[in-house]
Design an enzyme around this catalytic site. Sequence first.
Site, PDB file in Angstrom:
ATOM      1  N   TYR A 136      -7.802   4.518 -15.498  1.00  0.00           N
ATOM      2  CA  TYR A 136      -7.484   5.065 -16.838  1.00  0.00           C
ATOM      3  C   TYR A 136      -7.304   3.990 -17.903  1.00  0.00           C
ATOM      4  O   TYR A 136      -7.072   4.292 -19.066  1.00  0.00           O
ATOM      5  CB  TYR A 136      -6.272   5.984 -16.754  1.00  0.00           C
ATOM      6  CG  TYR A 136      -6.626   7.408 -16.280  1.00  0.00           C
ATOM      7  CD1 TYR A 136      -7.933   7.753 -15.968  1.00  0.00           C
ATOM      8  CD2 TYR A 136      -5.649   8.382 -16.157  1.00  0.00           C
ATOM      9  CE1 TYR A 136      -8.250   9.030 -15.535  1.00  0.00           C
ATOM     10  CE2 TYR A 136      -5.960   9.669 -15.730  1.00  0.00           C
ATOM     11  CZ  TYR A 136      -7.275   9.984 -15.427  1.00  0.00           C
ATOM     12  OH  TYR A 136      -7.601  11.262 -15.000  1.00  0.00           O
ATOM     13  N   SER A 182      -1.835   4.841 -14.489  1.00  0.00           N
ATOM     14  CA  SER A 182      -2.795   4.716 -15.596  1.00  0.00           C
ATOM     15  C   SER A 182      -3.380   3.324 -15.803  1.00  0.00           C
ATOM     16  O   SER A 182      -4.229   3.154 -16.691  1.00  0.00           O
ATOM     17  CB  SER A 182      -2.172   5.168 -16.931  1.00  0.00           C
ATOM     18  OG  SER A 182      -2.180   6.583 -17.011  1.00  0.00           O
ATOM     19  N   THR A 183      -2.970   2.331 -15.019  1.00  0.00           N
ATOM     20  CA  THR A 183      -3.431   0.955 -15.284  1.00  0.00           C
ATOM     21  C   THR A 183      -4.683   0.601 -14.506  1.00  0.00           C
ATOM     22  O   THR A 183      -5.134  -0.553 -14.539  1.00  0.00           O
ATOM     23  CB  THR A 183      -2.324  -0.060 -14.940  1.00  0.00           C
ATOM     24  OG1 THR A 183      -2.058  -0.001 -13.529  1.00  0.00           O
ATOM     25  CG2 THR A 183      -1.056   0.223 -15.726  1.00  0.00           C
ATOM     26  N   GLY A 197      -9.193   5.580  -6.613  1.00  0.00           N
ATOM     27  CA  GLY A 197      -7.946   4.830  -6.746  1.00  0.00           C
ATOM     28  C   GLY A 197      -6.846   5.240  -5.781  1.00  0.00           C
ATOM     29  O   GLY A 197      -7.099   5.632  -4.640  1.00  0.00           O
ATOM     30  N   VAL A 198      -5.609   5.169  -6.295  1.00  0.00           N
ATOM     31  CA  VAL A 198      -4.465   5.466  -5.414  1.00  0.00           C
ATOM     32  C   VAL A 198      -4.456   6.949  -5.035  1.00  0.00           C
ATOM     33  O   VAL A 198      -4.045   7.316  -3.937  1.00  0.00           O
ATOM     34  CB  VAL A 198      -3.144   5.018  -6.080  1.00  0.00           C
ATOM     35  CG1 VAL A 198      -2.800   5.873  -7.296  1.00  0.00           C
ATOM     36  CG2 VAL A 198      -2.012   5.015  -5.078  1.00  0.00           C
ATOM     37  N   ASP A 199      -4.942   7.794  -5.932  1.00  0.00           N
ATOM     38  CA  ASP A 199      -5.017   9.240  -5.657  1.00  0.00           C
ATOM     39  C   ASP A 199      -5.899   9.477  -4.433  1.00  0.00           C
ATOM     40  O   ASP A 199      -5.516  10.173  -3.487  1.00  0.00           O
ATOM     41  CB  ASP A 199      -5.613   9.923  -6.891  1.00  0.00           C
ATOM     42  CG  ASP A 199      -5.489  11.437  -6.866  1.00  0.00           C
ATOM     43  OD1 ASP A 199      -6.290  12.097  -7.545  1.00  0.00           O
ATOM     44  OD2 ASP A 199      -4.604  11.948  -6.171  1.00  0.00           O
ATOM     45  N   ASP A 246       0.876  -1.176   0.000  1.00  0.00           N
ATOM     46  CA  ASP A 246       0.000   0.000   0.000  1.00  0.00           C
ATOM     47  C   ASP A 246       0.906   1.217   0.000  1.00  0.00           C
ATOM     48  O   ASP A 246       1.592   1.480   0.993  1.00  0.00           O
ATOM     49  CB  ASP A 246      -0.873  -0.039   1.262  1.00  0.00           C
ATOM     50  CG  ASP A 246      -1.714   1.220   1.417  1.00  0.00           C
ATOM     51  OD1 ASP A 246      -2.535   1.252   2.355  1.00  0.00           O
ATOM     52  OD2 ASP A 246      -1.551   2.163   0.625  1.00  0.00           O
ATOM     53  N   ASN A 282      -5.359  13.169 -11.462  1.00  0.00           N
ATOM     54  CA  ASN A 282      -6.008  13.670 -12.690  1.00  0.00           C
ATOM     55  C   ASN A 282      -5.575  15.124 -12.838  1.00  0.00           C
ATOM     56  O   ASN A 282      -4.961  15.696 -11.941  1.00  0.00           O
ATOM     57  CB  ASN A 282      -7.533  13.519 -12.621  1.00  0.00           C
ATOM     58  CG  ASN A 282      -8.120  14.265 -11.441  1.00  0.00           C
ATOM     59  OD1 ASN A 282      -7.984  15.488 -11.328  1.00  0.00           O
ATOM     60  ND2 ASN A 282      -8.728  13.518 -10.532  1.00  0.00           N
TER      61      ASN A 282
HETATM   62  N1  APR Z   1      -1.132   1.543  -3.162  1.00  0.00           N
HETATM   63  C1  APR Z   1      -0.550   1.201  -4.341  1.00  0.00           C
HETATM   64  N2  APR Z   1      -1.225   1.099  -5.502  1.00  0.00           N
HETATM   65  C2  APR Z   1      -2.563   1.346  -5.467  1.00  0.00           C
HETATM   66  C3  APR Z   1      -3.244   1.715  -4.281  1.00  0.00           C
HETATM   67  C4  APR Z   1      -2.470   1.810  -3.102  1.00  0.00           C
HETATM   68  N3  APR Z   1      -3.022   2.162  -1.922  1.00  0.00           N
HETATM   69  N4  APR Z   1      -4.575   1.893  -4.592  1.00  0.00           N
HETATM   70  C5  APR Z   1      -4.695   1.622  -5.902  1.00  0.00           C
HETATM   71  N5  APR Z   1      -3.501   1.291  -6.438  1.00  0.00           N
HETATM   72  C6  APR Z   1      -3.165   0.900  -7.801  1.00  0.00           C
HETATM   73  C7  APR Z   1      -4.264   0.326  -8.650  1.00  0.00           C
HETATM   74  O1  APR Z   1      -4.506  -1.035  -8.305  1.00  0.00           O
HETATM   75  C8  APR Z   1      -3.632   0.466 -10.021  1.00  0.00           C
HETATM   76  O2  APR Z   1      -2.749  -0.623 -10.266  1.00  0.00           O
HETATM   77  O3  APR Z   1      -2.769   2.058  -8.504  1.00  0.00           O
HETATM   78  C9  APR Z   1      -2.806   1.756  -9.901  1.00  0.00           C
HETATM   79  C10 APR Z   1      -3.388   2.960 -10.626  1.00  0.00           C
HETATM   80  O4  APR Z   1      -4.811   2.895 -10.577  1.00  0.00           O
HETATM   81  P1  APR Z   1      -5.699   4.210 -10.324  1.00  0.00           P
HETATM   82  O5  APR Z   1      -5.526   4.657  -8.939  1.00  0.00           O
HETATM   83  O6  APR Z   1      -7.084   3.893 -10.804  1.00  0.00           O
HETATM   84  O7  APR Z   1      -5.030   5.330 -11.250  1.00  0.00           O
HETATM   85  P2  APR Z   1      -5.150   5.574 -12.833  1.00  0.00           P
HETATM   86  O8  APR Z   1      -5.471   4.339 -13.578  1.00  0.00           O
HETATM   87  O9  APR Z   1      -3.894   6.326 -13.163  1.00  0.00           O
HETATM   88  O10 APR Z   1      -6.416   6.542 -12.947  1.00  0.00           O
HETATM   89  C11 APR Z   1      -6.282   7.852 -12.466  1.00  0.00           C
HETATM   90  O11 APR Z   1      -8.213   7.708 -11.092  1.00  0.00           O
HETATM   91  O12 APR Z   1      -8.068   7.983  -8.846  1.00  0.00           O
HETATM   92  C12 APR Z   1      -8.402   8.612 -10.011  1.00  0.00           C
HETATM   93  O13 APR Z   1      -7.952  10.933  -9.605  1.00  0.00           O
HETATM   94  C13 APR Z   1      -7.494   9.778 -10.289  1.00  0.00           C
HETATM   95  O14 APR Z   1      -8.819  10.518 -12.130  1.00  0.00           O
HETATM   96  C14 APR Z   1      -7.618   9.866 -11.771  1.00  0.00           C
HETATM   97  C15 APR Z   1      -7.664   8.407 -12.195  1.00  0.00           C
END
Ligand code: APR
Length: 178
Positions: free
Chosen positions: A121, A117-118, A32-34, A10, A24
């Site tokens: 996105y 992005s995986t 997501g991670v954001d 995490d 974003n």
């Molecule tokens: N620690 C590590 N990795 C994580 C965590 C965490 N706590 N939570 C999620 N992830 C992983 C997801 O499993 C994925 O492999 O982060 C990776 C990126 O996924 P997203 O968070 O969905 O990011 P992304 O695909 O770049 O989409 C970005 O999502 O959260 C919104 O504001 C963000 O609009 C933007 C979009």
Amino acid sequence: MDRFSILVGDITRSDAEAIVSAANTSLLGGGGVDGAIHRAAGPALLAECRGLGGCETGRAKLTRGYNLRASYVLHTPGPIWQGGHLGESALLAACYRSCLSLAAERGIRSVDFPSISTGIYGYPLPMAATVALKAIMEFLREHDLPQRVRLVCHDEATAAVYRQTWNLWYAEDKACRM
Ligand code: APR
């Protein structure tokens, strides 16, 4: 010390000096991670982000980490996957390079990345892994900072793809070990 490694975890619990948020372009948080990073950092992170005026896809902006163990957050909007013919790979590579360049400029010694992005996105994981590892390895070959870069995958399936990609292209690289 291993300069580059891949692990499952995490990222909000990372002890790296800086962690990267897959943001974003508004930089005002999301899912997501954001979203996880904003929740862990606390409301002061969003307050600082509000003053940044957003961020272009492929670029990066730095904030403090607040309640996170990490001292800094590097916010980078990755490309939304649209089939691969609209420059997505170049934009994804730019995310990794922008974060690493900004970290090096600020003398930051360790950076943890999520798999940008995986998730939401929709960037296909095998292609994203190839782009990400190439961008990271090229940067590390040409720069002394950061001293340590890790890819923190949220699940074993994601880490397995990065590890397979690593073994395909970089297993012989003595500068870093997975
Ligand atoms: N620690 C590590 N990795 C994580 C965590 C965490 N706590 N939570 C999620 N992830 C992983 C997801 O499993 C994925 O492999 O982060 C990776 C990126 O996924 P997203 O968070 O969905 O990011 P992304 O695909 O770049 O989409 C970005 O999502 O959260 C919104 O504001 C963000 O609009 C933007 C979009």
